[in-house]
Scaffold this motif. Structure first.
Motif, PDB file in Angstrom:
ATOM      1  N   MET A   1       7.400  13.879 -13.507  1.00 23.18           N
ATOM      2  CA  MET A   1       7.512  12.635 -13.470  1.00 23.18           C
ATOM      3  C   MET A   1       8.355  12.250 -12.203  1.00 23.18           C
ATOM      4  O   MET A   1       8.576  13.082 -11.338  1.00 23.18           O
ATOM      5  CB  MET A   1       8.357  11.911 -14.695  1.00 23.18           C
ATOM      6  N   ALA A   2       8.980  11.015 -12.371  1.00 22.88           N
ATOM      7  CA  ALA A   2       9.981  10.758 -10.816  1.00 22.88           C
ATOM      8  C   ALA A   2      11.098  10.059 -11.535  1.00 22.88           C
ATOM      9  O   ALA A   2      11.323  10.185 -12.675  1.00 22.88           O
ATOM     10  CB  ALA A   2       9.053   9.652 -10.087  1.00 22.88           C
ATOM     11  N   VAL A   3      11.985   9.729 -10.540  1.00 23.88           N
ATOM     12  CA  VAL A   3      13.338   9.283 -10.756  1.00 23.88           C
ATOM     13  C   VAL A   3      13.362   7.777 -10.017  1.00 23.88           C
ATOM     14  O   VAL A   3      13.359   8.117  -8.576  1.00 23.88           O
ATOM     15  CB  VAL A   3      14.328  10.092 -10.450  1.00 23.88           C
ATOM     16  N   MET A   4      13.997   6.687 -10.398  1.00 17.81           N
ATOM     17  CA  MET A   4      14.045   5.647  -9.607  1.00 17.81           C
ATOM     18  C   MET A   4      15.654   5.121  -9.633  1.00 17.81           C
ATOM     19  O   MET A   4      16.248   5.751 -10.424  1.00 17.81           O
ATOM     20  CB  MET A   4      13.183   4.426  -9.936  1.00 17.81           C
ATOM     21  N   MET A   5      16.132   4.595  -8.873  1.00 19.45           N
ATOM     22  CA  MET A   5      17.464   3.975  -8.810  1.00 19.45           C
ATOM     23  C   MET A   5      17.224   2.479  -8.705  1.00 19.45           C
ATOM     24  O   MET A   5      16.615   1.814  -7.932  1.00 19.45           O
ATOM     25  CB  MET A   5      18.301   4.426  -7.633  1.00 19.45           C
ATOM     26  N   GLN A   6      18.258   2.018  -9.667  1.00 19.74           N
ATOM     27  CA  GLN A   6      18.370   0.303  -9.530  1.00 19.74           C
ATOM     28  C   GLN A   6      19.211   0.136  -8.568  1.00 19.74           C
ATOM     29  O   GLN A   6      20.710   0.423  -8.528  1.00 19.74           O
ATOM     30  CB  GLN A   6      19.022  -0.153 -10.699  1.00 19.74           C
ATOM     31  N   ALA A   7      18.844  -0.327  -7.168  1.00 21.11           N
ATOM     32  CA  ALA A   7      19.711  -0.314  -6.042  1.00 21.11           C
ATOM     33  C   ALA A   7      20.520  -1.750  -5.959  1.00 21.11           C
ATOM     34  O   ALA A   7      20.414  -2.177  -4.724  1.00 21.11           O
ATOM     35  CB  ALA A   7      18.665  -0.055  -4.793  1.00 21.11           C
ATOM     36  N   PHE A   8      21.185  -1.863  -7.062  1.00 19.07           N
ATOM     37  CA  PHE A   8      22.178  -3.027  -6.939  1.00 19.07           C
ATOM     38  C   PHE A   8      22.777  -3.202  -8.320  1.00 19.07           C
ATOM     39  O   PHE A   8      22.484  -2.384  -9.124  1.00 19.07           O
ATOM     40  CB  PHE A   8      21.470  -4.541  -6.808  1.00 19.07           C
ATOM     41  N   TYR A   9      23.869  -3.770  -8.202  1.00 16.62           N
ATOM     42  CA  TYR A   9      24.390  -4.168  -9.731  1.00 16.62           C
ATOM     43  C   TYR A   9      24.906  -5.787  -9.323  1.00 16.62           C
ATOM     44  O   TYR A   9      24.837  -6.225  -8.596  1.00 16.62           O
ATOM     45  CB  TYR A   9      25.833  -3.047 -10.034  1.00 16.62           C
ATOM     46  N   TRP A  10      25.556  -6.158 -10.552  1.00 15.68           N
ATOM     47  CA  TRP A  10      25.799  -7.784 -10.631  1.00 15.68           C
ATOM     48  C   TRP A  10      26.860  -7.943  -9.508  1.00 15.68           C
ATOM     49  O   TRP A  10      28.052  -7.427  -9.324  1.00 15.68           O
ATOM     50  CB  TRP A  10      26.286  -8.320 -11.880  1.00 15.68           C
ATOM     51  N   ASP A  11      26.769  -9.036  -8.519  1.00 11.93           N
ATOM     52  CA  ASP A  11      27.506  -9.360  -7.670  1.00 11.93           C
ATOM     53  C   ASP A  11      27.801  -8.289  -6.766  1.00 11.93           C
ATOM     54  O   ASP A  11      28.925  -8.297  -5.949  1.00 11.93           O
ATOM     55  CB  ASP A  11      28.924 -10.043  -8.101  1.00 11.93           C
ATOM     56  N   ALA A  12      26.831  -7.430  -6.568  1.00 14.97           N
ATOM     57  CA  ALA A  12      27.228  -6.104  -5.720  1.00 14.97           C
ATOM     58  C   ALA A  12      27.433  -6.664  -4.105  1.00 14.97           C
ATOM     59  O   ALA A  12      28.332  -6.269  -3.608  1.00 14.97           O
ATOM     60  CB  ALA A  12      26.008  -5.168  -5.575  1.00 14.97           C
ATOM     61  N   SER A  54      23.480 -16.668  -5.122  1.00 12.78           N
ATOM     62  CA  SER A  54      23.120 -16.272  -6.629  1.00 12.78           C
ATOM     63  C   SER A  54      22.216 -14.806  -6.367  1.00 12.78           C
ATOM     64  O   SER A  54      21.770 -14.468  -5.155  1.00 12.78           O
ATOM     65  CB  SER A  54      21.909 -17.315  -6.972  1.00 12.78           C
ATOM     66  N   MET A  55      22.378 -14.291  -7.501  1.00 12.91           N
ATOM     67  CA  MET A  55      21.871 -12.813  -7.416  1.00 12.91           C
ATOM     68  C   MET A  55      20.119 -12.952  -7.755  1.00 12.91           C
ATOM     69  O   MET A  55      19.504 -11.968  -7.523  1.00 12.91           O
ATOM     70  CB  MET A  55      22.218 -11.997  -8.864  1.00 12.91           C
ATOM     71  N   GLY A  56      19.767 -14.193  -7.653  1.00 18.90           N
ATOM     72  CA  GLY A  56      18.286 -14.328  -7.741  1.00 18.90           C
ATOM     73  C   GLY A  56      17.545 -14.586  -8.986  1.00 18.90           C
ATOM     74  O   GLY A  56      16.305 -14.770  -8.884  1.00 18.90           O
ATOM     75  N   TYR A  57      18.274 -14.384 -10.034  1.00 20.41           N
ATOM     76  CA  TYR A  57      17.477 -14.667 -11.457  1.00 20.41           C
ATOM     77  C   TYR A  57      17.356 -16.045 -11.781  1.00 20.41           C
ATOM     78  O   TYR A  57      17.255 -16.322 -12.744  1.00 20.41           O
ATOM     79  CB  TYR A  57      18.098 -13.805 -12.322  1.00 20.41           C
ATOM     80  N   ASP A  58      17.618 -17.047 -11.026  1.00 20.84           N
ATOM     81  CA  ASP A  58      17.425 -18.380 -11.157  1.00 20.84           C
ATOM     82  C   ASP A  58      16.488 -18.993  -9.989  1.00 20.84           C
ATOM     83  O   ASP A  58      17.184 -19.729  -9.098  1.00 20.84           O
ATOM     84  CB  ASP A  58      18.939 -19.059 -11.209  1.00 20.84           C
TER      85      ASP A  58
END
Length: 450
Positions: A1-12, A54-58
């Motif tokens: 398979m493969a490996v992904m990274m979530q390239a952020f965190y809240w208010d990063a 904003s983090m973009g979720y709105d």
């Protein structure tokens, strides 16, 4: 398979002092992440939200990628289109895919209130985005003339809820998806709050015949369905019945089990094998499981103790593991150049973690599993033995019967409450050997072929 990274965190961006420059900041890490074995990056929402902080979720203007002066500024919190395109180009140069975060359930930051004539209620539903694309009014949201009562889904935090059955909304979602894949060069989608709307819209956006670099392209698709195992399994069946593009779901049931492993005293490791109504996705539907340990939404529910136990589990089992930026960098769990961190487990994942997972032993304090291996013309993953020890005061292991007879094994990744080095092991003529792990730790052993 493969490996992904979530390239952020809240208010990063704010916390890393990278406001409006996050795309550039991530780009600085691309080469190192590729060398560590990552295959893809999941990026935060790229469009202008209700505020430039904003983090973009709105989302406010789907087609403003940081180039129009609105909602408090020109750039998004992460940057502008040119910087995003530069990041994507650099990632592709280093063989990293990019997944776009799709927030298509709700909108925010409307320019004007208006009365919905269907129910007489006044709501913020008049949108006049400066991109000039996808202006909206009350009929773009529920209740709409196209769907007065939501057939599927639920409202999120009181935001106006998009009506995907409105032809203008439907077209805008396709235009946005095509922008991401065909113009910007994204390689897949992560759908936010998937239980908020009908699975059908994900199905149709996934099976569209995209054209990328002059060729037809099928995007990778994963969804956030924050629910129990039974609900996720039913959703996977529904959405995959609509497309031959096999869509994955994040494995929330497994994540909560792993939090219990790490943070609950005397957690019974047999819970990891449970196949009941709240079974993990990876145990029942491994080809549809995107596994993870923590993400931007966990907040106060984040794992606190011995987090490497959780990362070891997702990186040696089936599924598509996702590593959290904050853990890898801020919590310094990458630990490159050592056998004790995420980097060593990623190497194991690529080199050895093939074939089915078979549980060889499970009791309240000890879990042992073998990956049987997989070989094809292009892949040769000889398999592994994984040991998880829940005892806090001593090494633990037991004799198990593996598929390998008279085979030497070498420890390649381990961590726990002891700095000692696990020893090599050799199975007997029946495939038996004892495989131990450190206290509150794990060990991964791989076959050695000389």
């Amino acid at each position: 398979m493969a490996v992904m990274m979530q390239a952020f965190y809240w208010d990063a961006p704010q916390k890393e002092k990278q406001e409006h420059t996050w795309w550039n900041f991530v780009a600085e890490h691309v080469e190192a992440l590729s060398k560590s074995g990552f295959n893809a990056l999941w990026l935060p929402p790229v469009s202008k939200a209700s505020s430039d902080q904003s983090m973009g979720y709105d989302p406010y203007d789907y087609f403003d990628l940081g180039d129009y002066d609105q909602r408090g500024g020109k750039k998004t919190l992460f940057g502008n289109r040119a910087e995003l395109e530069a990041l994507i180009a650099k990632a592709h140069k280093h063989s990293l895919g990019l997944y776009a975060d799709m927030v298509i359930n709700h909108n925010s930051g409307a320019d004007e209130e208006e009365v919905n004539p269907l129910d007489g209620e006044k709501r913020w539903t008049k949108f006049r985005p400066k991109s000039g694309k996808f202006p909206r009014d009350w009929n773009s949201f529920h209740p709409s003339r196209f769907e007065q009562v939501m057939i599927e889904g639920e409202n999120y935090a009181g935001y106006p809820h998009l009506c995907h059955r409105n032809p203008d909304v439907y077209k805008a979602m396709f235009d946005y998806a095509r922008l991401l894949i065909e113009e910007l060069g994204f390689d897949g989608f992560r759908f936010d709050f998937a239980k908020g709307f009908g699975a059908w819209i994900i199905g149709v956006l996934s099976k569209y015949r995209y054209v990328k670099n002059g060729e037809e392209f099928t995007p990778f698709v994963v969804a956030e369905l924050w629910s129990g195992g039974e609900d996720i399994e039913k959703w996977i069946d529904r959405v995959n019945a609509m497309t031959d593009n096999q869509i994955m779901a994040f494995d929330f049931p497994l994540r909560y089990k792993l939090k219990d492993v790490c943070d609950t005293l005397n957690y019974d490791l047999r819970g990891l094998t449970d196949e009941g109504s709240n079974s993990s996705v990876v145990m029942k539907r491994p080809l549809h499981a995107a596994t993870f340990v923590d993400n931007h939404d966990m907040g106060d529910n984040a794992i606190v103790n011995d987090k490497m136990l959780a990362y070891s589990f997702i990186l040696v089992h089936e599924g598509y593991p996702c590593i959290f930026w904050y853990d890898y960098y801020n919590n310094q769990l990458g630990r490159g150049g050592t056998p004790n961190g995420i980097d060593a487990l990623i190497e194991v994942h690529h080199k050895n973690a093939g074939g089915d997972s078979q549980i060889l032993h499970a009791d309240p304090d000890l879990y042992i599993m073998q990956r049987v291996g997989f070989k094809s013309d292009s892949v040769d993953q000889p398999g592994l033995i994984y040991v998880l020890n829940n005892l806090g005061d001593k090494w633990s292991g037991t004799s198990v019967t593996t598929q390998w007879k008279n085979q030497k094994f070498r420890p390649v990744a381990w961590d726990g409450h002891d700095t000692a080095h696990p020893d090599e092991r050799t199975t007997d003529g029946d495939g038996n050997a004892e495989f131990p792990a450190p206290p509150r730790g794990f060990a991964v052993y791989v076959p050695v072929f000389e």
